[in-house]
Structure formats: structure tokens, C-alpha cells
Design an enzyme around this catalytic site. Sequence first.
Site, PDB file in Angstrom:
ATOM      1  N   ASP A 174     -11.741   2.458  -3.157  1.00  0.00           N
ATOM      2  CA  ASP A 174     -12.369   1.702  -2.078  1.00  0.00           C
ATOM      3  C   ASP A 174     -12.713   0.306  -2.598  1.00  0.00           C
ATOM      4  OD1 ASP A 174     -13.887   2.087   0.717  1.00  0.00           O
ATOM      5  OD2 ASP A 174     -15.107   0.833  -0.592  1.00  0.00           O
TER       6      ASP A 174
ATOM      7  N   GLU B 234      -9.968  -0.295   4.012  1.00  0.00           N
ATOM      8  CA  GLU B 234      -9.877  -0.874   2.666  1.00  0.00           C
ATOM      9  C   GLU B 234      -9.725   0.201   1.596  1.00  0.00           C
ATOM     10  OE1 GLU B 234     -14.353  -0.577   3.575  1.00  0.00           O
ATOM     11  OE2 GLU B 234     -12.457  -0.851   4.638  1.00  0.00           O
TER      12      GLU B 234
END
Length: 458
Positions: free
Chosen positions: A334, A377
Site C-alpha cells: 500500500d 493504491e
Amino acid sequence: MQRQNSLPYDQSAAAEWSAIVLATPEPCRAALDRLMTRDGEKLAHYFYEHMLSHPQASVFLSAEAVHQRLHQSMTRWLREIFRHPMDDTAGIVAHQRLVGEVHARIQLPVHLVSRGARLLKHHLHLSLAGEFSDAQLCAQASTYANGLIDLALELMSVSYERNSQREARTDEAYRLFAIGQNVGVERERQRAVLMEWTNEVMLALHRAGPAPLPALRKSEFGMWFHHKAIAMFEGDSEVEHIVDIIERIDNVILPLLRPRDGAAGEIDRVGDLQDEVDNLKFLLATLFERNQEAENGRDALTRLFSRRFLPAVISREINVSQKRKSSFALMLIDLDHFKRVNDTHGHDAGDLVLQQASSLLLSSVRNGDFVFRYGGEELLVMLVEVTQESALRIAELIRSKFETSPFSLSQGRSVSVTASIGLALFDGHPDHQYLVKRADAAMYEAKQSGRNRVVLAP
């Protein structure tokens, strides 16, 4: 759509479940409830003892998995379906469907589950004989037990079939996608890495020392072939021939070649090696030329694998690991404070960061590894044939690259981005979602404990 289609069947099954319960005298239902409360663990032990004795079961189950997780789950299942009074029929039906989904994900053969149910019913009948002095009540209790177990098995089977069909469609879509990659680029890349391995062997032959020659199976080419190409070219006869050549090179030719062995037949054996490599190149060229180039199925922004192929890829790797007794790992990544990049510099800047992050990952892993756009993301890497130590080393290298690499934006600007990484090694559990959840939990822990770090799932 699938949930809507399943609602009428669920309602019908719940009604049928209730009908079986209501048709059974209260003393029979109460006796089954008491029996499960008292002997549920013994019955679960009996079930898995006989399940594990089947030669096919070892592929899907292990004694450790049964001891740590499945025995307790089976005990809870027995107590749930025979609970008295029964106040959540819809919930019980939904749970049977969930069990069927898990069986489909791990590809547990239906006949193994049916066999276990058959043996369980037989054992239950013997146990019920000791609960009743009235033969009629005993027979009614046996009918009640048979009815609920059979209906539970039916619900599992329906869910199993639906999910198996979906998995098969996804697996086939992944195979077609893999075939449709840029054949020209991939062909040249694999010719290059195969040449590199050949040169490495030749150099090793002229170096002093007893070090073993590098195995083709463990090379960049070998890992790409076993973990990607077999899926790309599944069904083509050349695949089996290439597998045979790789095994022959590693197990027959290379053991006879030793650095500076001075044997008279060394030149002939080098010639044998070159002949096999030439055969391999020819078969590989045939495979590539047979398949058309049609790039599709990639994430539009990053050009990484689409998330929809993740179940198919992990399931294949689980099968490979079980057959070869190897391991692999998932790395869920992440990008820290990514929303801040979008809010400060705009979404175009965020897209540029994601594209550069994808390039960073692709340049940090090997030919046989897989990189996915997992969502937003989040990026996911599957590292094949790794130990815990090597997986941690790769994860830390990637974390360090994120920390030290400036991400370029438009007009000469740049931004710093770090990454929180959750790492989970395959531990033998056959359900691919279980592994993803472990990696996700580790990534969440990395974010909660300060970000910009690697956390290994327990």
C-alpha cells in the site's frame, strides 16, 4: 447477480430444512442436540480420521490443518445443524453455501465430502441406538439426521458447482490473456535469459572448484517456464517435451559435467547439452509462433495483471507448490499517504506515481514472479520459489527502493512515496483467499504501526 439468482433457491432450501425439523418429534431433535454437545468433538475426530485415510485427501488436507482449524470447524458445524431449538434456518442454509464455496476454491473433490458424510451418518446411527429404548423414536431420529446431513450436502454441492464454474471461467480467461501477451517481446526476453544460463554453465565449466553447475530449473528461464509458460501454452504438446528436456538437462547431463573433470568424454557431453538447448529453443519458437499477439486483460493505467486473474494464478501456484514441495509468498503493498498526493498535486500526478511504482516493482522481481494492480493504491506481488528469508529480503529491498526513489511529476516536480508491505508465505492452506487475507492483515499492521515497513504474517 449471482446473489439475486440464489435467493429463491435459498428460500426454498430454508423451507425444506424447517419442514424436516418440524416433521421430527421433539424428543428426537433434543437427543441429537445432546449427542452433539456431548460427542461432537469425537464425531469430528472420526470424520477426519477416515477422511485423511483416503489417498487423495493428502493433497487437500494435512494432519496439522485438521488439528489447528478444521477439527473445531467440523465440531461447530455438527452442533449448528442439530441445534435445538433451531431459530436461524436461513443462517444455517447460508453457512452451507459458504462451506461449498470454500470447497470449490480449494478444489476439494465432492466424492471425498460425500464419503465423509456417508461414514458420519453410519456412525451417528450407531450412536443413536444407545440414546433410545424406543425403536420407533430411534428410527425417526436417524431419518432426521440423514435428512439434515443430506440437505446440507446438497446445499454445499450447488454452491460448489456454481463457484467451480466461475473459477473455471476465470482460469480460462487468464489462460487466454496470458496467451495474448506481446509474443515477440516475450520470445526475445526468454531467448536472452536462456542464452545467459548457457553462458553461465560454460563459464562455470572453466572455473576451478567443485561448485555445482547452475540448474536450468532454477534459472530465470526455468522459473518463467514452470510458473507462467505452462499456463500460457496449456494443452500444447511442446510443453511436455520442454519439461522433459529441462529434467534431462538437470538430472542427466549437468551431473556428468564437472568443472575441470578432465574426462575424455567432456566435449561430447557439452555437445549433448547444446543439442538439448537447441531442441528447447526450437520447441519454444514453435509455441510462440502458434499464438497470436493480442494484448488485453491488463490494468489500463499500470499495465499490470488485472486483479480478476489473481485467484487463477494463486490456485495454479498452490498446485505447483504442492507437487514440487516448494513455497511462495504474497506481498501486498500500500502506497503511504497516497490520498495526500492526489489532494496536493492532482489525480494526474497520482496516476504518474502509480505507473512509476508499477515499474519499480517489475524491475525488482524475477521473470517467474507476478505483479498485480490489486486496487486503488494497492499492488500485489506473488514471489515464486522463495523461503521466508529470501521473501523478506526482497520485500525489504522493495520497501527501501520506494523510500529512496523520487517519483517524478510534471513540470520537473517530484514527490517522495513510501510503502507499507504485508508479507505472507504459503503455509499449505489450500484456499487462496486465506493467503490473501493473511497478507492483507499484515499490511494493515504495517500501516497501523507507523508505515514504511514490512510486516510478516504469522
